[in-house]
Design a protein around this motif. Structure first.
Motif, PDB file in Angstrom:
ATOM      1  N   SER A 169       8.918  18.168 -60.394  1.00 17.11           N
ATOM      2  CA  SER A 169       9.041  16.739 -60.681  1.00 17.11           C
ATOM      3  C   SER A 169      10.239  16.447 -61.583  1.00 17.11           C
ATOM      4  O   SER A 169      10.687  15.308 -61.663  1.00 17.11           O
ATOM      5  CB  SER A 169       7.741  16.197 -61.282  1.00 17.11           C
ATOM      6  N   LEU A 170      10.776  17.468 -62.249  1.00 13.63           N
ATOM      7  CA  LEU A 170      12.019  17.288 -63.015  1.00 13.63           C
ATOM      8  C   LEU A 170      13.252  17.426 -62.125  1.00 13.63           C
ATOM      9  O   LEU A 170      14.380  17.317 -62.605  1.00 13.63           O
ATOM     10  CB  LEU A 170      12.097  18.323 -64.140  1.00 13.63           C
ATOM     11  N   GLY A 171      13.028  17.731 -60.835  1.00  8.95           N
ATOM     12  CA  GLY A 171      14.149  17.810 -59.912  1.00  8.95           C
ATOM     13  C   GLY A 171      14.665  19.217 -59.651  1.00  8.95           C
ATOM     14  O   GLY A 171      15.683  19.398 -58.993  1.00  8.95           O
ATOM     15  N   PHE A 172      13.979  20.228 -60.195  1.00  6.31           N
ATOM     16  CA  PHE A 172      14.401  21.596 -59.916  1.00  6.31           C
ATOM     17  C   PHE A 172      13.736  22.075 -58.623  1.00  6.31           C
ATOM     18  O   PHE A 172      12.566  22.475 -58.622  1.00  6.31           O
ATOM     19  CB  PHE A 172      14.029  22.524 -61.068  1.00  6.31           C
ATOM     20  N   GLY A 173      14.462  22.003 -57.523  1.00  4.76           N
ATOM     21  CA  GLY A 173      13.905  22.465 -56.256  1.00  4.76           C
ATOM     22  C   GLY A 173      14.081  23.970 -56.122  1.00  4.76           C
ATOM     23  O   GLY A 173      14.717  24.624 -56.945  1.00  4.76           O
ATOM     24  N   GLY A 174      13.501  24.514 -55.076  1.00  5.03           N
ATOM     25  CA  GLY A 174      13.760  25.913 -54.757  1.00  5.03           C
ATOM     26  C   GLY A 174      13.039  26.917 -55.612  1.00  5.03           C
ATOM     27  O   GLY A 174      13.352  28.102 -55.586  1.00  5.03           O
ATOM     28  N   VAL A 175      12.055  26.461 -56.403  1.00  2.64           N
ATOM     29  CA  VAL A 175      11.261  27.414 -57.180  1.00  2.64           C
ATOM     30  C   VAL A 175       9.989  27.709 -56.387  1.00  2.64           C
ATOM     31  O   VAL A 175       9.147  26.841 -56.199  1.00  2.64           O
ATOM     32  CB  VAL A 175      10.906  26.848 -58.570  1.00  2.64           C
ATOM     33  N   ASN A 176       9.875  28.928 -55.910  1.00  3.72           N
ATOM     34  CA  ASN A 176       8.728  29.283 -55.066  1.00  3.72           C
ATOM     35  C   ASN A 176       7.463  29.560 -55.854  1.00  3.72           C
ATOM     36  O   ASN A 176       6.371  29.246 -55.413  1.00  3.72           O
ATOM     37  CB  ASN A 176       9.045  30.524 -54.240  1.00  3.72           C
ATOM     38  N   SER A 177       7.615  30.208 -56.986  1.00  5.93           N
ATOM     39  CA  SER A 177       6.414  30.464 -57.782  1.00  5.93           C
ATOM     40  C   SER A 177       6.784  30.708 -59.229  1.00  5.93           C
ATOM     41  O   SER A 177       7.899  31.144 -59.553  1.00  5.93           O
ATOM     42  CB  SER A 177       5.628  31.652 -57.230  1.00  5.93           C
ATOM     43  N   VAL A 178       5.857  30.358 -60.126  1.00  8.65           N
ATOM     44  CA  VAL A 178       6.011  30.611 -61.553  1.00  8.65           C
ATOM     45  C   VAL A 178       4.734  31.289 -62.029  1.00  8.65           C
ATOM     46  O   VAL A 178       3.632  30.821 -61.719  1.00  8.65           O
ATOM     47  CB  VAL A 178       6.213  29.298 -62.359  1.00  8.65           C
ATOM     48  N   ARG A 179       4.873  32.390 -62.743  1.00  5.85           N
ATOM     49  CA  ARG A 179       3.720  33.035 -63.367  1.00  5.85           C
ATOM     50  C   ARG A 179       4.043  33.167 -64.853  1.00  5.85           C
ATOM     51  O   ARG A 179       5.121  33.614 -65.232  1.00  5.85           O
ATOM     52  CB  ARG A 179       3.462  34.442 -62.803  1.00  5.85           C
ATOM     53  N   GLN A 180       3.083  32.783 -65.693  1.00  6.50           N
ATOM     54  CA  GLN A 180       3.341  32.889 -67.125  1.00  6.50           C
ATOM     55  C   GLN A 180       2.658  34.107 -67.721  1.00  6.50           C
ATOM     56  O   GLN A 180       1.537  34.464 -67.331  1.00  6.50           O
ATOM     57  CB  GLN A 180       2.876  31.633 -67.865  1.00  6.50           C
ATOM     58  N   GLY A 181       3.341  34.749 -68.632  1.00  4.44           N
ATOM     59  CA  GLY A 181       2.763  35.887 -69.349  1.00  4.44           C
ATOM     60  C   GLY A 181       3.084  35.810 -70.827  1.00  4.44           C
ATOM     61  O   GLY A 181       3.556  34.773 -71.311  1.00  4.44           O
ATOM     62  N   LYS A 182       2.796  36.900 -71.536  1.00  5.58           N
ATOM     63  CA  LYS A 182       3.001  36.935 -72.977  1.00  5.58           C
ATOM     64  C   LYS A 182       3.924  38.082 -73.334  1.00  5.58           C
ATOM     65  O   LYS A 182       3.975  39.087 -72.634  1.00  5.58           O
ATOM     66  CB  LYS A 182       1.662  37.157 -73.689  1.00  5.58           C
ATOM     67  N   VAL A 183       4.642  37.903 -74.427  1.00  5.71           N
ATOM     68  CA  VAL A 183       5.467  39.004 -74.910  1.00  5.71           C
ATOM     69  C   VAL A 183       5.183  39.209 -76.395  1.00  5.71           C
ATOM     70  O   VAL A 183       4.950  38.238 -77.128  1.00  5.71           O
ATOM     71  CB  VAL A 183       6.968  38.738 -74.617  1.00  5.71           C
TER      72      VAL A 183
END
Lengths: 80, 80
Positions: free
Chosen positions: A27-41
């Protein structure tokens, strides 16, 4: 000695937070992102210079506290 | 293309979550841990094969959404 532990969700485990970020990026206009996974460091500073014993100690920390090994994987990187 | 974004607190920014983990590790019997700082990691899958344009797009994502650049640093790693 410095060490970095990266904890990520195992494949197949649902990640609603990652999905929310994916939706926000779209919705911010960044197309082409197939998947996002969040983790911790975790960035640790540890006494001592023995890499092998540090690695096994950090591995125990991950098993006991830092990661939930039922649903998460962890990776340990050590730099002197 | 796969990319990993690592978001960490800037030096000097208080990290109560990291301090809590440090305390928990100590009470679990893990001595010799000088400091713990917690951060976030995002694993992205992105369309396309141009590393440079992916890097600049991810950098814009970090500035706009993934990181709070007032208190956080980010690092981008891209692997094909």
């Amino acid at each position: 000695m410095k060490a970095r532990v990266i904890v990520t969700l195992k494949t197949g485990v649902l990640d609603p937070q990652g999905q929310a970020i994916e939706g926000s990026l779209a919705s911010l206009g960044f197309g082409g992102v197939n998947s996002v996974r969040q983790g911790k460091v975790f960035d640790l500073e540890i006494h001592g210079t023995d890499t092998e014993s540090a690695r096994s100690q950090i591995s125990a920390m991950c098993e006991k506290l830092l990661a939930n090994t039922v649903i998460e994987n962890y990776a340990i990187e050590i730099s002197n």
